[in-house]
Design an enzyme around this catalytic site. Structure first.
Site, PDB file in Angstrom:
ATOM      1  N   HIS A   1       0.826  -1.278  -0.079  1.00 41.57           N
ATOM      2  CA  HIS A   1       0.050  -0.096  -0.070  1.00 41.57           C
ATOM      3  C   HIS A   1       0.792   1.282   0.011  1.00 41.57           C
ATOM      4  CE1 HIS A   1      -4.130  -1.977   1.297  1.00 41.57           C
ATOM      5  NE2 HIS A   1      -4.299  -1.339  -0.117  1.00 41.57           N
TER       6      HIS A   1
ATOM      7  N   ASN B   1      -0.606 -14.722 -14.388  1.00 43.40           N
ATOM      8  CA  ASN B   1       0.462 -14.891 -13.378  1.00 43.40           C
ATOM      9  C   ASN B   1       0.721 -16.713 -13.191  1.00 43.40           C
ATOM     10  OD1 ASN B   1       0.256 -12.370 -13.078  1.00 43.40           O
ATOM     11  ND2 ASN B   1      -1.078 -12.211 -11.428  1.00 43.40           N
TER      12      ASN B   1
ATOM     13  N   CYS C   1      -6.677 -10.801 -16.563  1.00 41.48           N
ATOM     14  CA  CYS C   1      -6.457 -10.096 -15.285  1.00 41.48           C
ATOM     15  C   CYS C   1      -5.258 -10.233 -14.779  1.00 41.48           C
ATOM     16  CB  CYS C   1      -7.623 -10.432 -14.527  1.00 41.48           C
ATOM     17  SG  CYS C   1      -7.876 -12.052 -13.948  1.00 41.48           S
TER      18      CYS C   1
HETATM   19  C1  PEP Z   1      -3.411 -14.818 -12.223  1.00 37.74           C
HETATM   20  O1  PEP Z   1      -3.042 -15.908 -11.554  1.00 37.74           O
HETATM   21  O2  PEP Z   1      -2.846 -14.119 -13.085  1.00 37.74           O
HETATM   22  C2  PEP Z   1      -4.339 -14.263 -11.215  1.00 37.74           C
HETATM   23  C3  PEP Z   1      -4.861 -13.046 -11.731  1.00 37.74           C
HETATM   24  O3  PEP Z   1      -4.720 -14.626 -10.114  1.00 37.74           O
HETATM   25  P1  PEP Z   1      -3.717 -14.480  -8.671  1.00 37.74           P
HETATM   26  O4  PEP Z   1      -2.590 -13.495  -9.227  1.00 37.74           O
HETATM   27  O5  PEP Z   1      -4.599 -14.328  -7.764  1.00 37.74           O
HETATM   28  O6  PEP Z   1      -3.282 -15.950  -8.596  1.00 37.74           O
END
Ligand code: PEP
Ligand code: MG
Length: 600
Positions: free
Chosen positions: A214, A480, A528
């Site tokens: 943050h 990710n 995302c």
């Molecule tokens: C991802 O894996 O790209 C994702 C958005 O989920 P997290 O980063 O919460 O695992």
């Protein structure tokens, strides 16, 4: 055209020429862009010699009172910062953050744990705060997910502030700050940052910290250029030293030569011109030059982040990670707790879609009080939807909350770590079961249940995207994890971080397969993962067919600027060219060439 030129001047300017030996340079992580030439001010926030002593029976109640009084004093301080911020700054992100701090100070696990330690361990409040934070940190040490660790950092920051207030001899000496100060600290809490921002502070450097903390978020939104992770900066810089800093590339130069100073002045002029152009873009549509609108949504953990998201002009929430609901507490949240959080979000943005992701516990986001399960290989173990199906009340409670709110909001349910269509079918069956139960209890549940979609973050899900798309209302690509699982690179392991390459051709193929499957079934698909937040990838993703990106709110303006500078025509030709390449080096070269203006 002008914006494009300015943008290019920032993105493609030469990294850093070789510097003369008289200068000392250090590389950290640039977390808030900007160029500053200023004077170092070393801000010592370390709390040495925290007292530790045992209490007699009759000392316990007064000690608890001393602690609760200090909590009250800390809340008052935070309220005062909030009031001052309202007068001084465009401070919505700041006040949201301060709300998080107030929340932590009101009956959280940290607070309860401290009181329990004073009572049971019969120790003074300072020692109890230190021990409780150490215990929480131990529990969370396995979690290297940047979002989760950012929340833990909030708890630590509040703990530090409490310790400082308990030890009344420690005082802030911010009034001594020189003009144009570059504040250097081991670690800074977001409240420290907020307070510093009221003074003449020009930039921040910390030894610790992460881009997702943050403090970094706040520094970005307050426009304070910042570099974190500057390991030995406290050893090489002293108060009064001249420093040149680049918050975009994480560069720090102590005692810069006149030539470097001149170079950095030029960088600064370019940067400020570019930043002014970004602000003007806030209310402009995120459309390509040939008129294709790309939805830009926010990734959030807490309702407190919504005002900032709205300020950046986001089109809704593309990823609400619900893990935070389960942290920093001893018991499962009740349905009412989850409903209250959702209502708080809906109240602030009644007209925009909210993608609620069911709890993604496990692996890098394991939570303390849920199970004693120790996975031999956590990333491949009981995580995401697998955990939820083994602990069905967790999922059922989340559905119950969503169903109670969905009649007044556009809430969609996103399922993490899907690796086969069976998980989708089982989850939908559970959603129907919960809806039937609520109807039987006489609660209003719409006939049409909220849309359900899958995160595509496992290769098997991408390979089966066609079948998943046939059984889902939308798909969302979590790059990710998709990168982690495709190239077998632990997303949290610094030793292999160079292999964590979004441009790996196998990753691109899986992304493309997913987009094509969604388009063939006429359902929306978004990205995302963190690459959506990186404007360098915008052209490629759009060219591959994505029309919706979700990212931390702070990144929205920059991604929007990038989108407004490219045409879909160019992006598609570029993406098609990239897909013909087999060697990662060729892909990287073509990618860089496009960034530098080449068209395919
Ligand atoms: C991802 O894996 O790209 C994702 C958005 O989920 P997290 O980063 O919460 O695992
Ligand atoms: Mg994921």
């Amino acid at each position: 055209m002008k914006i494009k030129r300015l943008f290019s001047s920032i993105v493609s300017r030469p990294r850093h020429p070789a510097l003369p030996e008289t200068e000392t340079t250090r590389d950290g992580v640039g977390v808030s862009p900007g160029i500053v030439i200023g004077q170092a001010y070393v801000y010592d926030t370390t709390l040495e010699n925290v007292p530790r002593y045992h209490l007699k029976d009759e000392q316990i109640s007064p000690e608890i009172r001393r602690f609760t009084d200090t909590v009250g004093q800390t809340v008052n301080e935070i309220n005062a910062v909030t009031d001052r911020a309202k007068n001084v700054l465009e401070s919505d992100p700041l006040t949201s953050l301060l709300d998080v701090y107030r929340h932590i100070l009101k009956g959280s696990r940290l607070m309860r744990g401290v009181v329990r330690r004073i009572e049971k361990d019969r120790i003074n409040a300072e020692a109890a705060v230190l021990d409780e934070i150490a215990a929480l940190s131990d529990v969370f040490s396995a979690m290297e997910d940047p979002y989760i660790s950012a929340r833990i950092e909030d708890i630590r920051n509040i703990g530090q502030r409490l310790l400082r207030n308990l030890q009344t001899n420690i005082s802030d000496n911010l009034d001594q700050l020189p003009d144009n100060a570059i504040v250097i600290a081991q670690n800074l809490s977001a409240t420290d940052t907020a307070m510093l921002s009221m003074r003449k502070i020009a930039a921040l450097i910390t030894v610790n910290g992460s881009a997702q903390s943050h403090t970094s978020l706040l520094a970005r939104s307050l426009g304070i250029p910042s570099v974190v992770g500057a390991a030995d900066i406290m050893k090489i810089a002293s108060t009064g030293d001249l420093i040149a800093l680049d918050g975009t590339y994480g560069k720090i130069i102590v005692h810069p030569t006149p030539e470097t100073i001149e170079l950095y002045r030029k960088y600064r002029t370019d940067f400020l011109r570019w930043k002014r152009s970004l602000k003007r873009l806030r209310d402009q549509p995120s459309s390509t030059t040939d008129g294709v609108y790309i939805r830009l949504k926010g990734n959030i953990d807490l309702p407190e982040e919504v005002p900032f998201l709205l300020q950046t002009g986001g089109d809704g929430i593309g990823l609400m990670r619900s893990e935070y609901l389960y942290m920093n507490r001893d018991t499962l949240p009740a349905v009412d707790d989850i409903t209250a959080i959702l209502n708080k979000i809906v109240d602030q943005m009644p007209d925009k879609p909210i993608m609620f992701r069911t709890v993604d516990i496990g692996a890098d986001k394991c939570l303390p009080d849920f199970s004693n399960y120790k996975a031999p290989n956590p990333a491949l173990g009981l995580r995401g939807i697998r955990f939820a199906h083994q602990n069905e009340t967790v999922l059922a409670d989340q559905f119950e909350a969503v169903l109670q709110v969905c009649s007044r909001a556009d809430i969609r349910i996103l399922l993490p770590m899907i690796s086969s269509v069976t998980e989708i079918l089982n989850t939908k069956a559970l959603l129907n079961k919960v809806a039937d139960k609520l109807r039987a209890e006489g609660k209003p549940v719409p006939d049409k249940l909220p849309p359900v979609g899958a995160m595509i973050e496992v290769p098997s899900a991408a390979l089966e995207a066609d079948l998943l798309a046939a059984n889902c209302d939308f798909l969302s690509i979590g790059t990710n994890d998709l990168i982690q699982y495709t190239v077998a690179v632990d997303r949290t392991d610094a030793m292999v971080t160079k292999l964590f390459n979004p441009l790996n051709p196998a990753v691109l193929k899986l992304i493309k397969m997913t987009i094509d499957a969604a388009n063939a079934h006429n359902i929306p698909v978004s990205v995302c993962g963190e690459i959506a937040a990186n404007y360098h990838y915008a052209a490629l993703l759009i060219g591959l067919g994505v029309r919706e990106l979700s990212m931390p709110a702070v990144n929205i303006p920059m991604v929007k600027e990038r989108i407004r500078s490219i045409s879909l025509y160019d992006a598609e030709r570029f993406a098609n060219h990239i897909l013909t390449l087999h060697y990662p080096d060729d892909i990287t070269s073509a990618f860089n060439a496009f960034e530098e203006g080449k068209r395919f």
